[in-house]
Write a protein that holds these residues in place. Structure first.
Motif, short mmCIF file in Angstrom:
data_model
loop_
_atom_site.label_atom_id
_atom_site.label_comp_id
_atom_site.label_asym_id
_atom_site.label_seq_id
_atom_site.Cartn_x
_atom_site.Cartn_y
_atom_site.Cartn_z
N ASN A 21 0.84 -1.20 0.00
CA ASN A 21 0.00 0.00 0.00
C ASN A 21 0.86 1.24 0.00
OD1 ASN A 21 -0.24 -1.27 2.84
ND2 ASN A 21 -1.04 0.73 3.32
N ASP A 22 0.74 2.16 0.95
CA ASP A 22 1.31 3.51 0.82
C ASP A 22 2.79 3.58 0.43
OD1 ASP A 22 -1.02 3.59 2.30
OD2 ASP A 22 -0.14 4.61 4.01
N MET A 49 2.76 -5.06 8.75
CA MET A 49 3.40 -4.18 7.78
C MET A 49 4.91 -4.09 7.96
SD MET A 49 1.56 -2.82 5.41
CE MET A 49 0.89 -4.43 5.16
N ARG A 142 -0.59 8.74 13.64
CA ARG A 142 0.33 8.00 12.75
C ARG A 142 0.77 8.79 11.52
NH1 ARG A 142 -4.59 5.41 12.32
NH2 ARG A 142 -5.67 5.55 10.32
N TYR A 261 -4.18 7.44 -3.56
CA TYR A 261 -4.31 7.55 -2.10
C TYR A 261 -2.94 7.59 -1.43
CZ TYR A 261 -6.28 7.21 2.49
OH TYR A 261 -6.65 7.51 3.78
N TRP A 279 -0.54 5.78 -4.00
CA TRP A 279 -0.92 4.36 -4.13
C TRP A 279 -2.16 4.30 -5.02
CZ3 TRP A 279 -4.46 1.90 -0.01
CH2 TRP A 279 -4.61 0.53 -0.23
C1 FRU Z 1 -3.01 4.57 4.80
C2 FRU Z 1 -2.70 3.76 6.03
C3 FRU Z 1 -1.86 4.54 7.01
C4 FRU Z 1 -1.13 3.49 7.78
C5 FRU Z 1 -0.90 2.44 6.72
C6 FRU Z 1 -0.95 1.03 7.25
O1 FRU Z 1 -3.31 3.82 3.69
O2 FRU Z 1 -3.91 3.30 6.63
O3 FRU Z 1 -2.59 5.43 7.82
O4 FRU Z 1 0.07 3.97 8.32
O5 FRU Z 1 -1.89 2.61 5.74
O6 FRU Z 1 -0.57 0.12 6.27
#
Ligand code: FRU
Length: 480
Positions: A21-22, A49, A142, A261, A279
């Motif tokens: 993801n991000d 993660m 976060r 995103y 992303w």
């Molecule tokens: C955004 C998110 C962040 C978090 C991460 C976890 O997509 O939810 O806020 O740090 O992904 O994978």
């Protein structure tokens, strides 16, 4: 599980395998652009993660490197950023790479450091972690984005992070001791969604000396294309806190598609450009999209600038010029009148290409645009509707879509012609479509899942002719 019908994107970043993801820790250092990312190396589904890692020298070609950060007894490694500590403010050494990331464990989140003495190849987590703990009542705390504010000689570190319905700002002399110094919060909320992944940077307005600060955030839900999306604010930042120059009712979106995103921009870009990527997915369906061996893709890197419009100062996003190195076979047309039923692109096929087209808006066309990835019952349509002054990206028939009811939709953005003309700049790469309209005034980014054989292309004009000033079509290919 649905099988991914198309092969891997060739010029968009994808993980070596499994879930991504991000984007995280984007930084330029000693000739390399670093790209870290939220990664679950053992599964195509989000889970514990890690930070995956890749490097490249041109923002287009990436080399995968071993995983940078692993989850441990302190929790998963969530999103964050990387800085270069040129002056050794933190005491780990001069010009050390420092990652600032969130540990997430049993619903608690805090901020942590890791350092690397070998250009990000190996990392050590700081023994004094965490450096910033969430206040007792806060569940969401976060995604720290950290940068140096001020001159090399005089300045301080700034961290912005997402705390539920607000962005909080902290400052520090050494990346270890953080002082709260402001927040942007309730009253400026676009939706009921939780805020995530902030980024904050200064940009020139129309290339002049005048500047504004831009704060981008991920909003988890209720965005224009449904689900998660990217909002931005324009205003001032005084080194401590950000103030938006627009009233709360002015809601600005960085992208009108469904798949842009958690974007992040590069720290220390060598030519002082502000380059961002996001992303290309959406939390609505990210875990259930078609899959073969990898899941997740990043957008094209975009160069950001600001322009003054009648409505105020707004973000402009353009694909980075480095992408031109991908251009292969080229076709050019100019001064064509496109009549209904004709298809200028009839002889072409492709799954990785770029179209740049300029139109003159006439009085009598209902709509015009492009169909891409056309095949048996499949097409993805990019349309301009002069009467409504709207650009749409229609993925209702783009291929596989039954994995989520929110996927097969038409996404739209308002856009007025400029002196009667309109420019559409479109990038297609297997399972993605990105539209940059009117030189990046608005963008629409969507993922699609057509079958591999859907390669047709069409330029159409509906109920009336459309005047095409110029059109360039390029096949895009990776050069060895
Ligand atoms: C955004 C998110 C962040 C978090 C991460 C976890 O997509 O939810 O806020 O740090 O992904 O994978």
């Amino acid at each position: 599980m649905l099988t991914h019908p198309s092969s891997r994107s060739i010029y968009h970043f994808t993980p070596p395998s499994n879930w991504m993801n991000d984007p995280n820790g984007l930084v330029y250092y000693q000739g390399e652009y670093h790209l870290f990312y939220q990664y679950h190396p053992e599964s195509p589904i989000w889970g514990p993660m890690h930070w995956g890692h890749a490097v490249g020298c041109d923002l287009v070609n990436w080399q995968h490197l071993p995983i940078a950060l692993y989850p441990d007894e302190n929790g998963m490694v969530f999103s964050g950023s990387v800085v270069i500590d040129w002056k050794d403010t933190a005491g780990f050494g001069e010009a050390v790479m420092l990652a600032v990331f969130t540990h997430h464990k049993e619903g608690r989140q805090n901020q942590n450091l890791a350092y690397s003495h070998d250009s990000g190849r190996t990392w050590t987590k700081y023994a004094g972690n965490p450096v910033l703990s969430a206040p007792e009542h806060l569940h969401d705390f976060r995604d720290p984005k950290v940068f140096w504010f001020g001159s090399q000689a005089e300045g301080h570190w700034v961290m912005c992070l997402a705390a539920g319905d607000r962005i909080m700002f902290f400052i520090s002399p050494d990346l270890i001791h953080w002082t709260p110094c402001g927040q942007l919060g309730p009253g400026l909320i676009a939706t009921a969604g939780v805020w995530e992944t902030p980024d904050l940077f200064e940009l020139c307005v129309d290339g002049s000396q005048e500047t504004r600060w831009v704060l981008t955030i991920g909003v988890q839900g209720g965005c224009p294309a449904g689900g998660s999306g990217t909002q931005y604010f324009v205003g001032q930042f005084d080194g401590c806190t950000f103030t938006s120059e627009n009233p709360p009712e002015t809601i600005l979106w960085a992208d009108y598609g469904a798949d842009y995103y958690a974007p992040q921009s590069w720290n220390n870009e060598p030519s002082q450009r502000r380059i961002m990527l996001g992303w290309m997915s959406n939390w609505q369906y990210a875990n259930v999209t078609p899959f073969t061996t990898w899941r997740g893709m990043f957008s094209l890197p975009r160069e950001l600038t600001l322009t003054r419009t009648a409505a105020g100062v707004r973000l402009v996003q353009q694909p980075v010029p480095e992408l031109r190195n991908l251009r292969g076979e080229h076709k050019h047309w100019q001064n064509e009148t496109i009549v209904p039923g004709a298809n200028l692109l009839a002889g072409l096929q492709g799954d990785s290409f770029e179209i740049a087209a300029d139109f003159q808006i006439g009085p009598d066309t209902e709509s015009f645009g492009f169909r891409v990835r056309i095949g048996e019952g499949e097409q993805t349509t990019i349309t301009y509707i002069p009467g409504e002054q709207k650009v749409t990206l229609d993925r209702t028939h783009s291929g596989q879509s039954d994995f989520h009811p929110g996927f097969a939709r038409i996404h739209a953005a308002d856009l007025a012609p400029i002196h009667g003309s309109l420019r559409l700049h479109i990038f297609v790469d297997h399972s993605s479509v990105e539209v940059f309209a009117n030189h990046g005034q608005i963008t629409l980014s969507d993922s699609i899942f057509p079958s591999a054989e859907s390669l047709g292309l069409e330029m159409f004009s509906k109920y009336g002719a459309t005047q095409l000033n110029a059109l360039d079509f390029y096949h895009l290919e990776k050069k060895p």
